[in-house]
Write an enzyme that holds these catalytic residues in place. Structure first.
Site, PDB file in Angstrom:
ATOM      1  N   GLU A  76     -10.543 -27.009 -36.271  1.00  0.00           N
ATOM      2  CA  GLU A  76      -9.318 -26.326 -35.232  1.00  0.00           C
ATOM      3  C   GLU A  76     -10.181 -25.616 -34.047  1.00  0.00           C
ATOM      4  O   GLU A  76      -9.798 -25.798 -32.948  1.00  0.00           O
ATOM      5  CB  GLU A  76      -8.496 -25.317 -35.850  1.00  0.00           C
ATOM      6  CG  GLU A  76      -7.434 -25.944 -36.769  1.00  0.00           C
ATOM      7  CD  GLU A  76      -6.778 -25.091 -37.526  1.00  0.00           C
ATOM      8  OE1 GLU A  76      -7.069 -24.235 -38.286  1.00  0.00           O
ATOM      9  OE2 GLU A  76      -5.401 -24.897 -37.330  1.00  0.00           O
TER      10      GLU A  76
ATOM     11  N   ALA B  74     -11.698 -21.100 -42.116  1.00  0.00           N
ATOM     12  CA  ALA B  74     -11.244 -19.353 -42.021  1.00  0.00           C
ATOM     13  C   ALA B  74     -11.946 -18.973 -43.315  1.00  0.00           C
ATOM     14  O   ALA B  74     -12.063 -19.591 -44.088  1.00  0.00           O
ATOM     15  CB  ALA B  74      -9.850 -19.200 -41.890  1.00  0.00           C
TER      16      ALA B  74
ATOM     17  N   GLU C 227      -6.237 -27.097 -45.495  1.00  0.00           N
ATOM     18  CA  GLU C 227      -5.298 -26.010 -45.747  1.00  0.00           C
ATOM     19  C   GLU C 227      -4.329 -26.327 -46.872  1.00  0.00           C
ATOM     20  O   GLU C 227      -3.779 -25.497 -47.594  1.00  0.00           O
ATOM     21  CB  GLU C 227      -4.639 -25.601 -44.407  1.00  0.00           C
ATOM     22  CG  GLU C 227      -5.572 -24.727 -43.433  1.00  0.00           C
ATOM     23  CD  GLU C 227      -6.605 -25.818 -42.560  1.00  0.00           C
ATOM     24  OE1 GLU C 227      -6.426 -26.975 -42.935  1.00  0.00           O
ATOM     25  OE2 GLU C 227      -7.123 -25.141 -41.694  1.00  0.00           O
TER      26      GLU C 227
ATOM     27  N   GLY D 285      -9.949 -24.094 -39.943  1.00  0.00           N
ATOM     28  CA  GLY D 285     -10.231 -23.371 -38.910  1.00  0.00           C
ATOM     29  C   GLY D 285     -11.407 -24.018 -38.042  1.00  0.00           C
ATOM     30  O   GLY D 285     -11.532 -23.741 -37.005  1.00  0.00           O
TER      31      GLY D 285
HETATM   32  N1  3HC Z   1     -14.036 -18.937 -46.858  1.00  0.00           N
HETATM   33  C1  3HC Z   1     -14.569 -18.163 -47.645  1.00  0.00           C
HETATM   34  N2  3HC Z   1     -15.544 -18.155 -48.783  1.00  0.00           N
HETATM   35  C2  3HC Z   1     -15.741 -19.639 -48.694  1.00  0.00           C
HETATM   36  C3  3HC Z   1     -15.072 -20.790 -47.841  1.00  0.00           C
HETATM   37  C4  3HC Z   1     -14.022 -20.127 -47.122  1.00  0.00           C
HETATM   38  N3  3HC Z   1     -13.483 -20.884 -45.939  1.00  0.00           N
HETATM   39  N4  3HC Z   1     -15.515 -21.933 -48.416  1.00  0.00           N
HETATM   40  C5  3HC Z   1     -16.477 -21.839 -49.136  1.00  0.00           C
HETATM   41  N5  3HC Z   1     -16.693 -20.481 -49.415  1.00  0.00           N
HETATM   42  C6  3HC Z   1     -17.656 -20.081 -50.465  1.00  0.00           C
HETATM   43  C7  3HC Z   1     -17.146 -20.226 -51.821  1.00  0.00           C
HETATM   44  O1  3HC Z   1     -16.047 -19.408 -52.391  1.00  0.00           O
HETATM   45  C8  3HC Z   1     -18.727 -20.429 -52.552  1.00  0.00           C
HETATM   46  O2  3HC Z   1     -19.112 -18.894 -52.703  1.00  0.00           O
HETATM   47  P1  3HC Z   1     -19.760 -18.469 -54.004  1.00  0.00           P
HETATM   48  O3  3HC Z   1     -21.244 -19.095 -53.591  1.00  0.00           O
HETATM   49  O4  3HC Z   1     -19.643 -17.012 -54.119  1.00  0.00           O
HETATM   50  O5  3HC Z   1     -19.001 -18.980 -55.237  1.00  0.00           O
HETATM   51  C9  3HC Z   1     -19.539 -20.782 -51.267  1.00  0.00           C
HETATM   52  O6  3HC Z   1     -18.966 -20.605 -50.147  1.00  0.00           O
HETATM   53  C10 3HC Z   1     -20.012 -22.095 -51.366  1.00  0.00           C
HETATM   54  O7  3HC Z   1     -19.048 -22.956 -51.654  1.00  0.00           O
HETATM   55  P2  3HC Z   1     -18.976 -24.176 -52.605  1.00  0.00           P
HETATM   56  O8  3HC Z   1     -19.603 -23.855 -53.912  1.00  0.00           O
HETATM   57  O9  3HC Z   1     -17.617 -24.833 -52.147  1.00  0.00           O
HETATM   58  O10 3HC Z   1     -20.021 -25.233 -51.644  1.00  0.00           O
HETATM   59  P3  3HC Z   1     -20.064 -26.732 -51.597  1.00  0.00           P
HETATM   60  O11 3HC Z   1     -21.155 -27.067 -50.742  1.00  0.00           O
HETATM   61  O12 3HC Z   1     -19.891 -27.568 -52.712  1.00  0.00           O
HETATM   62  O13 3HC Z   1     -18.801 -27.077 -50.748  1.00  0.00           O
HETATM   63  C11 3HC Z   1     -17.214 -26.865 -48.730  1.00  0.00           C
HETATM   64  C12 3HC Z   1     -18.776 -26.540 -49.333  1.00  0.00           C
HETATM   65  C13 3HC Z   1     -16.822 -28.301 -48.815  1.00  0.00           C
HETATM   66  C14 3HC Z   1     -17.198 -26.217 -47.416  1.00  0.00           C
HETATM   67  C15 3HC Z   1     -16.288 -26.145 -49.658  1.00  0.00           C
HETATM   68  O14 3HC Z   1     -16.790 -24.820 -49.894  1.00  0.00           O
HETATM   69  C16 3HC Z   1     -14.772 -25.991 -49.328  1.00  0.00           C
HETATM   70  O15 3HC Z   1     -14.107 -27.039 -49.407  1.00  0.00           O
HETATM   71  N6  3HC Z   1     -14.475 -24.968 -48.762  1.00  0.00           N
HETATM   72  C17 3HC Z   1     -13.234 -24.509 -48.308  1.00  0.00           C
HETATM   73  C18 3HC Z   1     -12.794 -25.119 -46.828  1.00  0.00           C
HETATM   74  C19 3HC Z   1     -11.581 -24.811 -46.604  1.00  0.00           C
HETATM   75  O16 3HC Z   1     -10.428 -24.806 -47.416  1.00  0.00           O
HETATM   76  N7  3HC Z   1     -11.183 -24.459 -45.478  1.00  0.00           N
HETATM   77  C20 3HC Z   1      -9.958 -24.151 -44.732  1.00  0.00           C
HETATM   78  C21 3HC Z   1      -9.612 -22.743 -44.978  1.00  0.00           C
HETATM   79  S1  3HC Z   1      -8.165 -22.135 -44.656  1.00  0.00           S
HETATM   80  C22 3HC Z   1      -8.141 -22.117 -42.953  1.00  0.00           C
HETATM   81  O17 3HC Z   1      -9.068 -22.387 -42.120  1.00  0.00           O
HETATM   82  C23 3HC Z   1      -6.845 -21.580 -42.287  1.00  0.00           C
HETATM   83  C24 3HC Z   1      -6.867 -21.785 -40.951  1.00  0.00           C
HETATM   84  O18 3HC Z   1      -6.056 -23.055 -40.435  1.00  0.00           O
HETATM   85  C25 3HC Z   1      -6.374 -20.806 -39.880  1.00  0.00           C
END
Ligand code: 3HC
Ligand code: NAI
Length: 693
Positions: free
Chosen positions: A108, A66, A128, A105
């Site tokens: 998912e 998400a 998450e 997500g």
């Molecule tokens: N939402 C918004 N922005 C995100 C994001 C997300 N899910 N994931 C990454 N970004 C942004 C980062 O803030 C960063 O922004 P910036 O360049 O402005 O600082 C940019 O994307 C690049 O991210 P990274 O520097 O972390 O890039 P990497 O290549 O090192 O890592 C990644 C990539 C493994 C995808 C890592 O970004 C990550 O782990 N992201 C989060 C994944 C996550 O937690 N997903 C679950 C979200 S909650 C959800 O899905 C709820 C659902 O169940 C309903």
């Protein structure tokens, strides 16, 4: 090709349609991506010529979750549930084609597809929990239906990314396709499905794996017990476990409702707010406003470390682990041998635990050169000094380095308290001098304070930050001031902890309160672990503090079985009656009238002055942003992530409350509690630390 919207396109490959998402950087499920998905699925399923649909992403990754930046904002565009229902309910097979990471997500959505293919380098996960959440789009109900309850429990509570090969083994991925050939591989897979007339595999309808765990609550009890220590204080792991229990015990749609309810509970709580804040803080900390990303950096090929003691050894290991050759300098052969021996033993212990092979150990040791001559550092690109904490010795070393080491190299010091600007004055290149303040054990602790000297050049700063990342640290850029950021704030807590035990609390009271707050241990248990005699000298000791008295009595901490606490052979601590008496006698001698001190007072006395000091640090420009201070405290001092760091915690309580309490403490106890100007200003403006730009 049909352009669905600005992030989604639909193309035809014979009877297979390919829906491509392109929303950099990580294809997060923003409103645009959800709309693109909804529109693309609709267009493909309405076209009678289309027999299967492949869902694929451009850029470095499949959907990474998400869009976290949308959380807490009013909903826009198609809902994720609508999109998922459209995919899962489609009359043609939908195949997710995964590269990079399918997370949260993203996974998912993939779980609603009827099949999943991936390249070998891909990873899947439900991270998450790390954001204080649970997979809120059916992940907790679908995942165990494929991988079984035990594996699902581990995945949702650890948030770990699972490699494609393992995913294939556990059935999460149906087929692996050649690296670099995802599109072709996925289309071929889809064609095969159509040709074989394979049924639409809807994960929601799979029940055998969850049914197998029904009526077996012991699975969950055992899992909770085994992980109790790891989950302590966090809300999200338990909510995740409850959802998997629901997947086992409730029909799918009821399970979804349970998941939604628990998700909303977490989403609106302070823990998830803190953990989401930390997610962005960890990324912001790398950005230095006046050192842009395109600043030229210094190529680092060879590293020098001076001093093979506690810190020098650990520092060297960081670079060896990352593949950099290191030359380590000592003054005497004996000290050098000891230092090299410790490094080897550390590696061998890691190998014994199966986390390195002996070949790795030899390879790393092979990249390490010990020497007694500083001259051997002449061709290093980066030199880190970790000799005794003494200004004269450090100046002597830096004077020599200036004459020996090639121009253009970085000259760093690991000092924890000395003035780096003063150290730089003995060189003719103060622009090359910078602080690299590691935390002990330096090969383990993630934090690095990069201390910017008055004259440190931008390339030196940029390279330091870049190298920190390469050796797996999280670096915060801080300014030169006593204790820098971390220890300067720690000094506030330590002072109050010491005062509290004279005024009426006992060390174990203070420790209990801070442990319950979420620290791994309290300040007195910490002192016992580090050794009470660090920096203590028998000759100068004059029974002027409790610590001096304890050292004089040979109570030196865990290492000799007695400190503030008494320790048994297994190092279990019990409050010491001897120490209790020492404290009571000492307080009486000082004429202190001991009183009952509440747990609330202990917490506020220890924590609020830290927040206040953080405000001063910000005001003086010694940290770039409030969240950098939080990163320092989370990664260097064990501040519980779910409380976001001292500055975020201040915002959570309300800065007006913190200010009022500081003023009241100032009235009772004096200038140590004088509120920082920035704290007063923010309260007057009704702002938080997070509002500072
Ligand atoms: N939402 C918004 N922005 C995100 C994001 C997300 N899910 N994931 C990454 N970004 C942004 C980062 O803030 C960063 O922004 P910036 O360049 O402005 O600082 C940019 O994307 C690049 O991210 P990274 O520097 O972390 O890039 P990497 O290549 O090192 O890592 C990644 C990539 C493994 C995808 C890592 O970004 C990550 O782990 N992201 C989060 C994944 C996550 O937690 N997903 C679950 C979200 S909650 C959800 O899905 C709820 C659902 O169940 C309903
Ligand atoms: P240590 O006493 O374990 O090691 C220092 C080593 O430097 C000794 O082996 C000594 O022989 C060697 N040495 C002294 N003078 C030297 C010289 N001129 N040339 C080469 N080697 C020399 O000390 P420790 O704990 O490793 O500390 C080193 C530095 O790191 C200090 O500045 C300290 O403040 C800082 N630091 C220490 C932390 C800790 O927790 N121990 C944490 C963060 C920083």
């Amino acid at each position: 090709m049909t352009q669905i919207n600005d992030v989604a396109t639909l193309t035809a490959e014979g009877e297979v349609a390919v829906l491509t998402l392109n929303s950099p950087p990580v294809n997060a499920l923003s409103a645009g991506v959800r709309d693109g998905l909804a529109g693309g699925v609709k267009a493909a399923t309405e076209n009678k010529a289309v027999k299967a649909l492949v869902l694929i992403c451009e850029g470095k990754t499949f959907i990474a979750g998400a869009d976290i930046s949308e959380f807490g904002k009013p909903p826009k565009g198609a809902s994720l549930f609508e999109v998922q229902n459209a995919i899962e309910g489609a009359s043609i097979p939908v195949v997710a084609a995964i590269h990079g990471t399918a997370l949260g997500g993203g996974l998912e959505v993939a779980l609603c597809c009827h099949y999943r293919v991936a390249v070998p380098s891909a990873k899947c996960g439900l991270p998450e929990v790390k954001l204080g959440l649970l997979p809120g789009a059916g992940g907790t109900q679908r995942l165990p239906r494929i991988v079984g309850v035990e594996k699902a429990l581990t995945m949702v509570t650890s948030g770990e990314h699972v490699a494609a090969k393992q995913c294939a083994e556990m059935g999460l991925v149906d087929a692996l396709v050649d690296e670099g050939k995802l599109r072709e591989g996925a289309i071929a897979f889809a064609k095969k499905i159509v040709a074989e007339k394979r049924p639409l595999k809807r994960v929601r309808d799979l029940n055998d794996k969850v049914e197998a765990a029904r009526g077996k609550p012991e699975i969950f009890a055992a899992f909770r017990k085994a992980n109790a220590k790891k989950f302590r204080g966090y809300d999200a792991p338990e909510a995740n476990i409850k959802c998997i229990e629901a997947a086992v015990n409730e029909p799918f749609d009821d399970g979804l409702k349970t998941e939604r309810k628990l998700f909303m509970g977490l989403m609106t709580g302070t823990q998830s707010a803190a953990q989401r804040y930390v997610f962005f803080a960890e990324r912001a900390v790398w950005k230095v406003p006046d050192v842009p990303d395109d600043t030229q950096t210094i190529p680092i090929k060879k590293v020098g470390v001076i001093g093979a003691g506690t810190m020098g050894g650990g520092i060297s290991m960081n670079f060896l682990n990352a593949g950099y050759p290191v030359t380590i300098v000592e003054t005497k052969q004996e000290a050098l041998d000891r230092g090299l021996g410790v490094i080897r033993r550390n590696y061998e212990n890691t190998a014994k635990r199966g986390r390195l092979t002996m070949a790795d150990v030899d390879k790393r040791m092979g990249m390490l050169t010990g020497t007694l001559s500083l001259e051997d550092l002449a061709d290093c690109d980066l030199v880190i000094e970790a000799v005794f904490e003494n200004m004269n010795i450090k100046k002597d070393v830096f004077g020599k380095l200036d004459r020996i080491v090639k121009q253009g190299a970085i000259l760093a010091t690991n000092t924890s308290a000395l003035n780096i600007n003063e150290i730089a004055t003995v060189t003719k290149r103060s622009e090359a001098v910078i602080g690299w303040h590691f935390f002990s054990p330096a090969n383990v602790m993630r934090l690095l304070e990069v201390v910017r000297g008055e004259k440190s050049s931008k390339p030196v700063i940029a390279t330091s930050m870049q190298m920190a990342r390469k050796i797996g640290k999280i670096a915060a850029l801080v300014g030169v001031c006593p204790g820098f950021v971390g220890n300067r704030i720690l000094a506030q807590r330590q002072r109050e902890a010491q005062k509290l035990i004279l005024e009426g609390a006992m060390p174990w009271d203070v420790d209990r309160v801070l442990y319950n707050f979420g620290f791994p241990m309290g300040p007195f248990a910490m002192s016992d672990l580090a050794g009470l005699d660090i920096g203590w000298s028998k000759e100068k000791s004059s029974s002027s503090t409790i610590r001096e008295i304890l050292c004089e009595m040979d109570r030196r901490g865990q290492k000799n079985g007695k400190g503030f606490y008494d320790y048994d052979e297994a190092r279990n601590a019990t409050p010491s009656p001897v120490v209790e008496k020492i404290i009571l006698d000492f307080a009486a001698k000082k004429g202190i009238n001991r009183r009952t001190i509440s747990d609330d007072e202990i917490l506020e006395r220890c924590i609020y002055p830290m927040i206040n000091e953080g405000a001063k640090i910000l005001d003086e420009g010694m940290a770039t942003r409030a969240s950098d201070i939080d990163i320092v405290w989370i990664n260097g001092y064990g501040w519980p992530v779910y409380r976001g760091g001292p500055m975020f915690y201040g915002d959570t309580i309300g800065l007006d409350k913190v200010l009022a309490k500081m003023k009241s403490f100032e009235g009772q106890m004096g200038a140590e509690f004088k509120p920082a100007k920035l704290l007063e200003k923010l309260v007057a403006e009704g702002k938080r630390f997070q509002d500072l730009k």
